[in-house]
Motif scaffolding. Structure first.
Motif, PDB file in Angstrom:
ATOM      1  N   UNK B   4       0.847  -1.201   0.000  1.00  0.00           N
ATOM      2  CA  UNK B   4       0.000   0.000   0.000  1.00  0.00           C
ATOM      3  C   UNK B   4       0.877   1.244   0.000  1.00  0.00           C
ATOM      4  N   UNK B   5       0.656   2.103  -1.008  1.00  0.00           N
ATOM      5  CA  UNK B   5       1.517   3.273  -1.136  1.00  0.00           C
ATOM      6  C   UNK B   5       0.923   4.427  -0.341  1.00  0.00           C
ATOM      7  N   UNK B   6       1.767   5.369   0.020  1.00  0.00           N
ATOM      8  CA  UNK B   6       1.242   6.537   0.722  1.00  0.00           C
ATOM      9  C   UNK B   6       0.291   7.315  -0.187  1.00  0.00           C
ATOM     10  N   UNK B   7      -0.635   7.996   0.435  1.00  0.00           N
ATOM     11  CA  UNK B   7      -1.644   8.706  -0.336  1.00  0.00           C
ATOM     12  C   UNK B   7      -1.384  10.211  -0.326  1.00  0.00           C
ATOM     13  N   UNK B  70       3.723  17.693   0.734  1.00  0.00           N
ATOM     14  CA  UNK B  70       4.366  17.149  -0.473  1.00  0.00           C
ATOM     15  C   UNK B  70       3.665  15.865  -0.911  1.00  0.00           C
ATOM     16  N   UNK B  71       3.521  15.659  -2.219  1.00  0.00           N
ATOM     17  CA  UNK B  71       2.807  14.475  -2.706  1.00  0.00           C
ATOM     18  C   UNK B  71       3.627  13.214  -2.451  1.00  0.00           C
ATOM     19  N   UNK B  72       2.977  12.048  -2.409  1.00  0.00           N
ATOM     20  CA  UNK B  72       3.733  10.800  -2.249  1.00  0.00           C
ATOM     21  C   UNK B  72       4.687  10.622  -3.423  1.00  0.00           C
ATOM     22  N   UNK B  73       5.827   9.971  -3.200  1.00  0.00           N
ATOM     23  CA  UNK B  73       6.785   9.816  -4.301  1.00  0.00           C
ATOM     24  C   UNK B  73       6.220   8.902  -5.377  1.00  0.00           C
ATOM     25  N   UNK B 166      -0.158  -0.460 -15.166  1.00  0.00           N
ATOM     26  CA  UNK B 166       0.937  -0.661 -14.207  1.00  0.00           C
ATOM     27  C   UNK B 166       0.415  -1.095 -12.845  1.00  0.00           C
ATOM     28  N   UNK B 167      -0.738  -0.617 -12.491  1.00  0.00           N
ATOM     29  CA  UNK B 167      -1.350  -0.926 -11.190  1.00  0.00           C
ATOM     30  C   UNK B 167      -0.337  -0.765 -10.062  1.00  0.00           C
ATOM     31  N   UNK B 168       0.252   0.434 -10.065  1.00  0.00           N
ATOM     32  CA  UNK B 168       1.365   0.691  -9.160  1.00  0.00           C
ATOM     33  C   UNK B 168       0.984   1.572  -7.969  1.00  0.00           C
ATOM     34  N   UNK B 169      -0.319   1.821  -7.782  1.00  0.00           N
ATOM     35  CA  UNK B 169      -0.726   2.584  -6.604  1.00  0.00           C
ATOM     36  C   UNK B 169      -0.759   4.085  -6.816  1.00  0.00           C
ATOM     37  N   UNK B 174      -4.440   9.002  -5.250  1.00  0.00           N
ATOM     38  CA  UNK B 174      -5.319  10.155  -5.389  1.00  0.00           C
ATOM     39  C   UNK B 174      -6.778   9.745  -5.253  1.00  0.00           C
ATOM     40  N   UNK B 175      -7.112   8.536  -5.709  1.00  0.00           N
ATOM     41  CA  UNK B 175      -8.506   8.078  -5.616  1.00  0.00           C
ATOM     42  C   UNK B 175      -8.892   7.858  -4.161  1.00  0.00           C
ATOM     43  N   UNK B 176      -7.920   7.543  -3.318  1.00  0.00           N
ATOM     44  CA  UNK B 176      -8.214   7.403  -1.901  1.00  0.00           C
ATOM     45  C   UNK B 176      -8.478   5.979  -1.476  1.00  0.00           C
ATOM     46  N   UNK B 177      -8.526   5.049  -2.447  1.00  0.00           N
ATOM     47  CA  UNK B 177      -8.695   3.639  -2.060  1.00  0.00           C
ATOM     48  C   UNK B 177      -8.047   2.756  -3.121  1.00  0.00           C
ATOM     49  N   UNK B 178      -7.828   1.504  -2.755  1.00  0.00           N
ATOM     50  CA  UNK B 178      -7.229   0.563  -3.703  1.00  0.00           C
ATOM     51  C   UNK B 178      -8.234   0.272  -4.802  1.00  0.00           C
ATOM     52  N   UNK B 179      -7.731   0.189  -6.016  1.00  0.00           N
ATOM     53  CA  UNK B 179      -8.621  -0.141  -7.130  1.00  0.00           C
ATOM     54  C   UNK B 179      -8.598  -1.639  -7.348  1.00  0.00           C
ATOM     55  N   UNK B 180      -9.639  -2.203  -7.934  1.00  0.00           N
ATOM     56  CA  UNK B 180      -9.672  -3.646  -8.187  1.00  0.00           C
ATOM     57  C   UNK B 180      -8.551  -4.054  -9.137  1.00  0.00           C
TER      58      UNK B 180
END
Lengths: 359, 180
Positions: B4-7, B70-73, B166-169, B174-180
């Protein structure tokens, strides 16, 4: 690496989905912007047609190209204040920059080329809001919709063979547009007047006055000359008599018009500029327009003003007349063309302003 | 799948999605109103001006939020060229969302128009009356609108590429939740 976990066919679908979303959004944008809707009537198509009819005259308005700047003030008597909360109607003076003109896209047309004169005015209120209006010296307009205006312009385009409009096409247009009958009846007796000063100028379109309590009143207005004398037939005169006449009159004193506001009765059409309202409607004398200066339009203060009838102060609003948004949109297009020519922007024809005339 | 990547911070996410709706609506309103002679022309212009000023105010807040949080890397394995494209396009978007309302405001000022946000609310002019400046600013407004739309398309396409290919998070940050 983040290896895709889906099988290759899944990946293909995902790529396709991205493509569909991006291309679909671009297509929707193209449709809304008119690039993918070539049959929609746009401001550009209307102004292109006017430009074709009047010839290309860089730097000039695409319609009512020949005119003269005027200036003065409006002396409100407070008479319309009960119907509109616009500052211009409170008793007192509001400065005005105006323009008197003749119809058509040719700035060198003889003044007798049309029996119509026009008056554009910009009132600047103390609060910085403005009222702009463009009026014509006839009580009704010749069409009621933008589409019919465009078709009328098409029908009067010069025939490539003769350089003149084809009478058969004009006849066919009016045969298909019975709503033009009141205008045609007026034009039959109308003569090109020898003076701007002797003419009345009608708003043609209806507007809505909003009073201090928020109540709405459908109105039309007109400017009625005061002490200018009866109109004189100018059809036999020289090409450019209107500006000389105005300058002569102003040398003797300011020219005055009464602003008469007509209130609609319930049920009077506000969306059809071809139909006059019955003559028994209530009229208000709102005050006097006083014009005391005239300047050639190439150097005068009206040159850079777009007399867009939808530039309105608080207290005056557009009616449901479909001509109003079309006028606003087409005037904006014409204004951009002539200011771009003035700025010598790439892709525009350089403006060749007529040598300034003494005024 | 990656961990899970930082948001993006919550204020950044709220501003992003709110402004996405406003700016995309604004672009469609803008091209629609100049290509219309119907009643919609007048209606859209009445929406266009106050909406533009709202976007200007939100853009200032947003840049402050961006500097504060600052935005997540970006994913470490993202090719350098894509990283550069992401950075450049984001700053281009910020510049355009600030510039477009200012050009519109300046353009109306230069054309001598009163800048009316409603029937009675008028903003002061921010540019002297000049037909030459009006023409330049009006063309710039149209040009930058197209540039903003194309940048938005690229941004949306890239976001979907991150989310679906890529489904890399990156999208979910930005969406705020994991996508399927």
């Amino acid at each position: 690496m983040h290896e895709p976990s889906s099988p290759p066919t899944g990946i293909a679908w995902r790529w396709a989905l991205i493509g569909i979303v991006v291309v679909g959004t671009a297509a929707a944008f193209g449709y809304v912007g008119g690039w993918l809707a070539p049959h929609r009537l746009t401001p550009k198509r209307i102004v292109d047609q006017l430009q074709q009819n009047g010839g290309m005259h860089p730097g000039y308005r695409r319609n009512h190209a020949k005119g003269i700047c005027v200036a003065g003030y409006f002396d409100s008597n407070g008479g319309a204040q009960a119907y509109s909360r616009a500052q211009v109607f409170a008793a007192g003076r509001t400065p005005v920059v105006g323009r008197l003109a003749i119809p058509g896209g040719n700035p060198y047309a003889p003044d007798s080329s049309a029996p119509i004169r026009s008056m554009g005015l910009r009132f600047t209120q103390p609060n910085g809001q403005q009222w702009r209006t463009g009026m014509n010296s006839m009580p009704v307009f010749l069409v009621s919709t933008p589409q019919a205006f465009y078709e009328q312009a098409q029908s009067s385009a010069p025939d490539p063979a003769t350089g003149k409009p084809d009478p058969a096409k004009i006849k066919a247009f009016f045969a298909a547009h019975p709503e033009s009958a009141p205008f045609l009846a007026w034009v039959k007796t109308a003569k090109p007047s020898a003076s701007f000063a002797t003419e009345s100028y009608w708003s043609l379109d209806a507007f809505v006055f909003v009073d201090a309590s928020g109540t709405r009143h459908a109105v039309r207005w007109r400017m009625v000359p005061v002490d200018a004398g009866a109109p004189v037939d100018g059809s036999k005169s020289d090409a450019d008599y209107l500006s000389a006449d105005l300058t002569q009159r102003l040398a003797k004193g300011p020219q005055r018009w009464k602003l008469m506001v007509t209130l609609a009765n319930p049920g009077d059409p506000t969306n059809d500029a071809t139909k006059a309202w019955p003559s028994d409607r209530k009229e208000i004398d709102a005050g006097t327009l006083v014009l005391d200066q005239a300047t050639a339009q190439d150097s005068g203060p009206c040159r850079d003003i777009n007399y867009d009838p939808l530039v309105l102060p608080d207290g005056i609003e557009a009616s449901d007349d479909p001509l109003l948004p079309a006028r606003s949109a087409a005037y904006a297009d014409s204004y951009l063309r002539r200011t771009s020519e003035e700025a010598h922007l790439p892709g525009t024809t350089a403006a060749h302003p007529k040598p300034e005339t003494k005024s | 799948m990656s961990a899970p990547s930082p948001m993006f911070a919550l204020p950044a996410r709220v501003l992003h999605w709110l402004m996405a709706i406003l700016i995309v609506s604004m672009l469609f309103i803008g091209v629609g109103m100049v290509a219309s002679v119907s009643e919609t022309h007048d209606l859209l212009i009445r929406i266009h001006k106050p909406l533009g000023i709202a976007i200007l105010v939100l853009a200032v807040i947003r840049i402050a939020v961006r500097l504060r949080y600052p935005p997540p890397p970006l994913p470490a394995d993202l090719p350098a060229l894509q990283k550069l494209a992401a950075l450049a396009s984001h700053w281009l978007l910020y510049i355009l969302m600030l510039l477009m309302p200012l050009i519109g405001w300046a353009m109306l000022s230069a054309g001598g128009y009163p800048v009316m946000l409603s029937e009675s609310l008028r903003l002061p002019p921010i540019f002297p009356v000049s037909p030459v400046a009006f023409a330049v600013l009006r063309h710039a407004h149209g040009f930058f609108a197209l540039l903003l739309f194309l940048t938005f398309l690229a941004h949306m396409g890239a976001a979907l590429y991150h989310g679906l290919i890529r489904r890399d998070g990156v999208l979910s940050s930005m969406a705020g939740r994991r996508l399927p």
